[in-house]
Motif scaffolding. Structure first.
Motif, PDB file in Angstrom:
ATOM      1  N   ALA A 112      -1.385  12.348   7.499  1.00 44.12           N
ATOM      2  CA  ALA A 112      -0.877  11.258   8.340  1.00 44.12           C
ATOM      3  C   ALA A 112      -0.290  11.751   9.655  1.00 44.12           C
ATOM      4  O   ALA A 112       0.051  10.946  10.528  1.00 44.12           O
ATOM      5  N   VAL A 113      -0.185  13.060   9.829  1.00 39.33           N
ATOM      6  CA  VAL A 113       0.538  13.627  10.971  1.00 39.33           C
ATOM      7  C   VAL A 113      -0.104  13.277  12.305  1.00 39.33           C
ATOM      8  O   VAL A 113       0.584  12.895  13.257  1.00 39.33           O
ATOM      9  N   SER A 114      -1.406  13.382  12.407  1.00 41.33           N
ATOM     10  CA  SER A 114      -2.086  13.158  13.700  1.00 41.33           C
ATOM     11  C   SER A 114      -1.833  11.753  14.237  1.00 41.33           C
ATOM     12  O   SER A 114      -1.528  11.581  15.427  1.00 41.33           O
ATOM     13  N   ALA A 115      -1.966  10.751  13.385  1.00 39.15           N
ATOM     14  CA  ALA A 115      -1.749   9.370  13.822  1.00 39.15           C
ATOM     15  C   ALA A 115      -0.302   9.137  14.236  1.00 39.15           C
ATOM     16  O   ALA A 115      -0.020   8.422  15.212  1.00 39.15           O
ATOM     17  N   LEU A 141       0.830  -1.206   0.000  1.00 39.86           N
ATOM     18  CA  LEU A 141       0.000   0.000   0.000  1.00 39.86           C
ATOM     19  C   LEU A 141       0.865   1.257   0.000  1.00 39.86           C
ATOM     20  O   LEU A 141       0.542   2.243  -0.664  1.00 39.86           O
ATOM     21  N   ALA A 142       1.960   1.221   0.727  1.00 38.65           N
ATOM     22  CA  ALA A 142       2.878   2.365   0.738  1.00 38.65           C
ATOM     23  C   ALA A 142       3.477   2.577  -0.641  1.00 38.65           C
ATOM     24  O   ALA A 142       3.665   3.710  -1.083  1.00 38.65           O
ATOM     25  N   ARG A 143       3.756   1.492  -1.325  1.00 38.46           N
ATOM     26  CA  ARG A 143       4.343   1.588  -2.668  1.00 38.46           C
ATOM     27  C   ARG A 143       3.332   2.139  -3.667  1.00 38.46           C
ATOM     28  O   ARG A 143       3.674   2.918  -4.547  1.00 38.46           O
ATOM     29  N   ILE A 144       2.069   1.741  -3.534  1.00 39.02           N
ATOM     30  CA  ILE A 144       1.027   2.251  -4.428  1.00 39.02           C
ATOM     31  C   ILE A 144       0.840   3.745  -4.200  1.00 39.02           C
ATOM     32  O   ILE A 144       0.715   4.527  -5.135  1.00 39.02           O
ATOM     33  N   GLY A 145       0.785   4.141  -2.922  1.00 37.45           N
ATOM     34  CA  GLY A 145       0.763   5.563  -2.591  1.00 37.45           C
ATOM     35  C   GLY A 145      -0.556   6.272  -2.819  1.00 37.45           C
ATOM     36  O   GLY A 145      -0.570   7.488  -3.020  1.00 37.45           O
ATOM     37  N   ASP A 146      -1.661   5.552  -2.778  1.00 35.00           N
ATOM     38  CA  ASP A 146      -2.959   6.187  -2.968  1.00 35.00           C
ATOM     39  C   ASP A 146      -3.541   6.555  -1.605  1.00 35.00           C
ATOM     40  O   ASP A 146      -3.665   5.712  -0.716  1.00 35.00           O
ATOM     41  N   GLU A 147      -3.939   7.808  -1.445  1.00 32.81           N
ATOM     42  CA  GLU A 147      -4.368   8.295  -0.128  1.00 32.81           C
ATOM     43  C   GLU A 147      -5.698   7.721   0.343  1.00 32.81           C
ATOM     44  O   GLU A 147      -6.069   7.925   1.497  1.00 32.81           O
ATOM     45  N   GLU A 148      -6.389   6.996  -0.499  1.00 34.57           N
ATOM     46  CA  GLU A 148      -7.648   6.405  -0.055  1.00 34.57           C
ATOM     47  C   GLU A 148      -7.416   5.326   1.008  1.00 34.57           C
ATOM     48  O   GLU A 148      -8.344   4.949   1.730  1.00 34.57           O
ATOM     49  N   CYS A 149      -6.186   4.824   1.126  1.00 37.29           N
ATOM     50  CA  CYS A 149      -5.911   3.785   2.120  1.00 37.29           C
ATOM     51  C   CYS A 149      -5.243   4.338   3.374  1.00 37.29           C
ATOM     52  O   CYS A 149      -4.869   3.588   4.275  1.00 37.29           O
ATOM     53  N   LEU A 150      -5.110   5.659   3.484  1.00 33.22           N
ATOM     54  CA  LEU A 150      -4.450   6.264   4.640  1.00 33.22           C
ATOM     55  C   LEU A 150      -5.129   5.916   5.963  1.00 33.22           C
ATOM     56  O   LEU A 150      -4.468   5.604   6.957  1.00 33.22           O
ATOM     57  N   GLU A 151      -6.445   5.979   5.979  1.00 30.73           N
ATOM     58  CA  GLU A 151      -7.175   5.706   7.217  1.00 30.73           C
ATOM     59  C   GLU A 151      -6.930   4.290   7.703  1.00 30.73           C
ATOM     60  O   GLU A 151      -6.737   4.054   8.907  1.00 30.73           O
ATOM     61  N   ALA A 152      -6.909   3.341   6.773  1.00 30.37           N
ATOM     62  CA  ALA A 152      -6.686   1.941   7.142  1.00 30.37           C
ATOM     63  C   ALA A 152      -5.278   1.739   7.687  1.00 30.37           C
ATOM     64  O   ALA A 152      -5.059   0.986   8.648  1.00 30.37           O
ATOM     65  N   ILE A 153      -4.303   2.407   7.078  1.00 35.69           N
ATOM     66  CA  ILE A 153      -2.923   2.295   7.549  1.00 35.69           C
ATOM     67  C   ILE A 153      -2.773   2.942   8.920  1.00 35.69           C
ATOM     68  O   ILE A 153      -2.116   2.398   9.818  1.00 35.69           O
ATOM     69  N   ARG A 199       3.109  -2.359  13.407  1.00 37.50           N
ATOM     70  CA  ARG A 199       3.001  -0.923  13.692  1.00 37.50           C
ATOM     71  C   ARG A 199       4.193  -0.167  13.105  1.00 37.50           C
ATOM     72  O   ARG A 199       4.049   0.956  12.612  1.00 37.50           O
ATOM     73  N   ILE A 200       5.373  -0.773  13.136  1.00 34.85           N
ATOM     74  CA  ILE A 200       6.546  -0.149  12.521  1.00 34.85           C
ATOM     75  C   ILE A 200       6.335  -0.012  11.012  1.00 34.85           C
ATOM     76  O   ILE A 200       6.617   1.042  10.423  1.00 34.85           O
ATOM     77  N   ALA A 201       5.840  -1.071  10.387  1.00 32.57           N
ATOM     78  CA  ALA A 201       5.582  -1.027   8.940  1.00 32.57           C
ATOM     79  C   ALA A 201       4.542   0.033   8.606  1.00 32.57           C
ATOM     80  O   ALA A 201       4.642   0.720   7.583  1.00 32.57           O
ATOM     81  N   ALA A 202       3.542   0.182   9.484  1.00 32.90           N
ATOM     82  CA  ALA A 202       2.498   1.186   9.262  1.00 32.90           C
ATOM     83  C   ALA A 202       3.074   2.597   9.400  1.00 32.90           C
ATOM     84  O   ALA A 202       2.743   3.493   8.607  1.00 32.90           O
ATOM     85  N   ASP A 244      -5.059   3.235  11.128  1.00 38.96           N
ATOM     86  CA  ASP A 244      -5.726   2.355  12.089  1.00 38.96           C
ATOM     87  C   ASP A 244      -4.802   1.211  12.489  1.00 38.96           C
ATOM     88  O   ASP A 244      -4.729   0.839  13.664  1.00 38.96           O
ATOM     89  N   ALA A 245      -4.077   0.671  11.514  1.00 31.33           N
ATOM     90  CA  ALA A 245      -3.121  -0.397  11.816  1.00 31.33           C
ATOM     91  C   ALA A 245      -2.022   0.112  12.739  1.00 31.33           C
ATOM     92  O   ALA A 245      -1.572  -0.584  13.653  1.00 31.33           O
ATOM     93  N   LEU A 246      -1.601   1.342  12.518  1.00 23.44           N
ATOM     94  CA  LEU A 246      -0.539   1.935  13.333  1.00 23.44           C
ATOM     95  C   LEU A 246      -0.951   2.069  14.791  1.00 23.44           C
ATOM     96  O   LEU A 246      -0.154   1.819  15.701  1.00 23.44           O
TER      97      LEU A 246
END
Length: 211
Positions: free
Chosen positions: A113-116, A73-85, A98-101, A87-89
């Motif tokens: 992504a700053v708040s998370a 997902l990080a490689r794809i780089g589409d912001e539609e998955c930010l919330e899911a990432i 959590r490190i990967a997230a 949440d994983a973090l």
């Protein structure tokens, strides 16, 4: 020649469609293929259809599957998955996930992504996770992270203190530079391991209270 070539063109396009569909359906092939791509725009456009499947894998019982999905997902780089990432973090029980997230959010270079990441830097119980959150905040470079990063200079874990210092250098706002000056005023050698000392603790607390 043109007429004879058209059936072959159609066959080629059909084969490409079949291959693309099989890549999206096959988890391992998708993740390996995404990881091997070198052009972010191409990856984002070509593999956007794989995002829902990858997001669903973030709750897979297998830790390695969750980590591979985050990297893809990080490689794809589409912001539609930010919330899911994000949440994983903040919710996954495994520190490697959590490190990967945290790394994935840093790769997006978006202020969304700053708040998370700030929450993780302040609240996560694992030092390495906090350190990766600090590193990603530095990659994003948003000034809202200065307070949390300044507090990170006084973290109980050495890697977090180092990551927070390096992140502040990258943020490089006036307040970030002030935090660095406060830290450097203790006379610590930046090339050595960052140690927590009483003088720094007091100065950092005064500094963050003034922000």
């Amino acid at each position: 020649t043109t007429r004879k070539g058209r059936p072959w063109d159609r066959l080629f396009l059909r084969l490409k469609e079949v291959i693309d569909n099989s890549i999206i359906q096959n988890r391992q092939v998708t993740e390996d293929k995404i990881a091997s791509e070198s052009t972010p725009v191409r990856v984002r456009q070509h593999y956007k259809g794989a995002i829902p499947k990858l997001v669903s894998e973030l709750i897979d019982p297998d830790v390695s599957v969750r980590i591979k999905a985050l990297k893809a997902l990080a490689r794809i780089g589409d912001e539609e998955c930010l919330e899911a990432i994000a949440d994983a973090l903040t919710t996954d029980s495994n520190r490697e996930v959590r490190i990967a997230a945290a790394d994935a959010l840093g790769n997006f270079h978006t202020t969304a992504a700053v708040s998370a990441l700030i929450r993780t830097l302040r609240e996560d119980k694992t030092g390495f996770v906090r350190a990766h959150a600090a590193k990603s905040l530095g990659m994003i470079g948003d000034g809202r992270a200065v307070v949390a990063l300044s507090q990170g200079l006084d973290d109980t874990t050495k890697t977090v203190r180092r990551a927070s210092y390096e992140a502040l250098r990258k943020v490089n706002t006036p307040k970030a530079r002030s935090a660095i000056e406060v830290w450097e005023s203790t006379g610590q050698d930046q090339s050595a391991h960052i140690e927590s000392i009483p003088e720094l603790t007091g100065e950092i607390q005064k500094f963050t209270a003034s922000l």
